[in-house]
Design an enzyme around this catalytic site. Structure first.
Site, PDB file in Angstrom:
ATOM      1  N   ASN A 143      -0.671 -32.199  47.886  1.00 19.60           N
ATOM      2  CA  ASN A 143       0.443 -31.266  47.707  1.00 19.60           C
ATOM      3  C   ASN A 143       0.746 -31.190  46.216  1.00 19.60           C
ATOM      4  O   ASN A 143       1.775 -31.689  45.749  1.00 19.60           O
ATOM      5  CB  ASN A 143       1.660 -31.743  48.505  1.00 19.60           C
ATOM      6  CG  ASN A 143       2.821 -30.779  48.417  1.00 19.60           C
ATOM      7  OD1 ASN A 143       2.647 -29.591  48.197  1.00 19.60           O
ATOM      8  ND2 ASN A 143       4.028 -31.299  48.575  1.00 19.60           N
ATOM      9  N   CYS A 180      16.149 -13.178  42.952  1.00 19.30           N
ATOM     10  CA  CYS A 180      15.530 -12.853  44.236  1.00 19.30           C
ATOM     11  C   CYS A 180      14.919 -11.462  44.145  1.00 19.30           C
ATOM     12  O   CYS A 180      15.570 -10.459  44.453  1.00 19.30           O
ATOM     13  CB  CYS A 180      16.560 -12.930  45.364  1.00 19.30           C
ATOM     14  SG  CYS A 180      17.201 -14.581  45.669  1.00 19.30           S
ATOM     15  N   CYS A 215      26.352 -17.641  45.713  1.00 18.42           N
ATOM     16  CA  CYS A 215      24.973 -17.246  46.013  1.00 18.42           C
ATOM     17  C   CYS A 215      24.638 -17.437  47.496  1.00 18.42           C
ATOM     18  O   CYS A 215      24.743 -18.539  48.042  1.00 18.42           O
ATOM     19  CB  CYS A 215      24.010 -18.059  45.157  1.00 18.42           C
ATOM     20  SG  CYS A 215      22.267 -17.796  45.543  1.00 18.42           S
ATOM     21  N   GLU A 240       2.172 -41.281  43.956  1.00 19.49           N
ATOM     22  CA  GLU A 240       3.155 -40.415  43.314  1.00 19.49           C
ATOM     23  C   GLU A 240       3.461 -40.931  41.906  1.00 19.49           C
ATOM     24  O   GLU A 240       3.598 -42.142  41.708  1.00 19.49           O
ATOM     25  CB  GLU A 240       4.438 -40.383  44.158  1.00 19.49           C
ATOM     26  CG  GLU A 240       5.642 -39.757  43.525  1.00 19.49           C
ATOM     27  CD  GLU A 240       5.421 -38.309  43.119  1.00 19.49           C
ATOM     28  OE1 GLU A 240       5.839 -37.959  41.997  1.00 19.49           O
ATOM     29  OE2 GLU A 240       4.835 -37.540  43.904  1.00 19.49           O
ATOM     30  N   CYS A 298      22.367 -10.881  38.855  1.00 15.38           N
ATOM     31  CA  CYS A 298      21.276 -11.833  39.102  1.00 15.38           C
ATOM     32  C   CYS A 298      20.136 -11.092  39.772  1.00 15.38           C
ATOM     33  O   CYS A 298      20.346 -10.412  40.782  1.00 15.38           O
ATOM     34  CB  CYS A 298      21.762 -12.981  39.981  1.00 15.38           C
ATOM     35  SG  CYS A 298      20.453 -14.139  40.475  1.00 15.38           S
ATOM     36  N   CYS A 310       1.772 -24.446  46.784  1.00  9.68           N
ATOM     37  CA  CYS A 310       2.882 -23.564  46.412  1.00  9.68           C
ATOM     38  C   CYS A 310       2.411 -22.451  45.487  1.00  9.68           C
ATOM     39  O   CYS A 310       3.224 -21.686  44.971  1.00  9.68           O
ATOM     40  CB  CYS A 310       4.005 -24.366  45.758  1.00  9.68           C
ATOM     41  SG  CYS A 310       3.539 -25.187  44.216  1.00  9.68           S
TER      42      CYS A 310
END
Length: 374
Positions: A306, A14, A87, A261, A11, A333
């Protein structure tokens, strides 16, 4: 942090695994300031750190292999299943249930979905761990065919894992690159998971979005609350409000707060949290953030946004620029889309900002900035 999956090449999700954490953190700050260099004069608060491991409260695991030997993890570049049930970035609560769920796949005869052959039933396991150790598990299925077996064997699973509070089956009949479908079948008495964040219980329904790093999300909401209290607005909009984290943290007696929303499930979760907290001045509407703003007769004192990774987009950025709203609290983000939106709102300048390390071991940057008109 050291990870056997990364070291073996199983994996590589990351991408910063093995990079010393202080370098990861400083690199995030450098990246944010570089991308936002066209908007000088921002006061940057110290970054919010995260635990290097055990932070991810939600796991989206591909189920592969066979019914007798299922894998829980991901697919490699060649589409082969890889098991990463241990993980280390997932919380201990998530990791604790995955081996038992793997056994349950065999017991209940839930045939893993074969992507290449387009056959099988069980596509994903979606596991969410709450701060108090309660867990939500969602079985993403291709059809309703396995439901009788799920229901038959569920009591035994609940006895083995008493921390399971919500169990559902999500139906995703299409063969496409999404993780869940529209239809949700609740299999337990409870249908919401309570996520304790700061002094609030935020109710999470199966199809509601929630920040993946609970401790950093709590810091983000505390920062938003602090900035809001400094401004003392009489009215606040929380656009793209999700389950209402910002709106509920910024509520106060006499303050009118509206959350908007698109997800009806998320809005229902937010309303339940507002009722439980006794917030009479907070309401939540289901709708598009841009359409809501454009149709409003007047702006509030403070707008909190957001947005998803793509950012606000031209229509909403233009409305904010022209609306006369005095302050905008932007939680982003994606610093690249944030920069693009700031370019479209030149009258709203970033006065203060903060980088929050929502996803250690990755190149992801989370940043909150408070914008104001000079």
């Amino acid at each position: 942090m050291q990870c056997d999956y990364f070291d073996s090449g199983a994996c590589r999700s990351c991408t910063l695994m093995g990079t010393p954490y202080p370098l990861q953190l400083s690199g995030r700050g450098d990246r944010v300031r570089e991308v936002l260099a066209a908007h000088p004069g921002t006061t940057w608060l110290p970054p919010v750190e995260s635990p290097e491991s055990d932070y991810r409260n939600k796991a989206k695991m591909v189920v592969g292999g066979t019914v007798d030997a299922p894998t829980i993890g991901l697919l490699d570049r060649d589409g082969r299943p890889v098991d990463i049930r241990g993980c280390g970035v997932c919380t201990p609560g998530v990791r604790a249930v995955l081996p038992v769920l793997a056994e349950f796949v065999t017991t209940a005869g839930l045939t893993p979905y074969d992507v290449a052959a387009r056959r099988g039933e069980l596509k994903y396991l979606l596991v969410t761990d709450s701060p108090d150790g309660r867990v939500m598990v969602r079985f993403v299925l291709r059809s309703t065919e396995p439901l009788p077996r799920l229901r038959k064997h569920l009591p035994a699973l609940l006895r083995r894992l008493p921390q399971l509070e919500v169990v559902t089956a999500n139906l995703l009949p299409e063969h496409k690159a999404v993780v869940e479908g529209e239809e949700e079948v609740v299999l337990t008495e409870r249908s919401t998971l309570s996520m304790r964040v700061n002094d609030l219980d935020l109710h999470l329904r199966p199809q509601s979005f929630f920040q993946t790093n609970t401790s950093v999300a709590a810091a983000l909401y505390r920062q938003a609350r602090a900035w809001t209290e400094e401004l003392q607005p009489a009215s606040v909009w929380d656009l793209y409000c999700g389950v209402g984290g910002f709106a509920l943290h910024c509520a106060a007696p006499g303050r009118d707060v509206v959350g908007v929303e698109t997800s009806a499930e998320a809005a229902a979760s937010a309303r339940q949290s507002a009722r439980d907290a006794g917030f009479d001045g907070v309401r939540f509407e289901v709708g598009d953030a841009t359409e809501f703003a454009l149709a409003a007769p007047a702006p509030p004192d403070l707008v909190i946004v957001n947005p998803p990774r793509r950012g606000l987009g031209a229509p909403l950025s233009r409305w904010l620029e022209e609306s006369g709203v005095r302050h905008v609290l932007y939680s982003s983000c994606n610093v690249t889309s944030l920069a693009k939106d700031l370019d479209a709102m030149p009258s709203l300048r970033p006065h203060v900002g903060r980088v929050l390390d929502m996803f250690p071991q990755t190149a992801h940057q989370e940043v909150a900035v408070l914008l104001g008109r000079d």
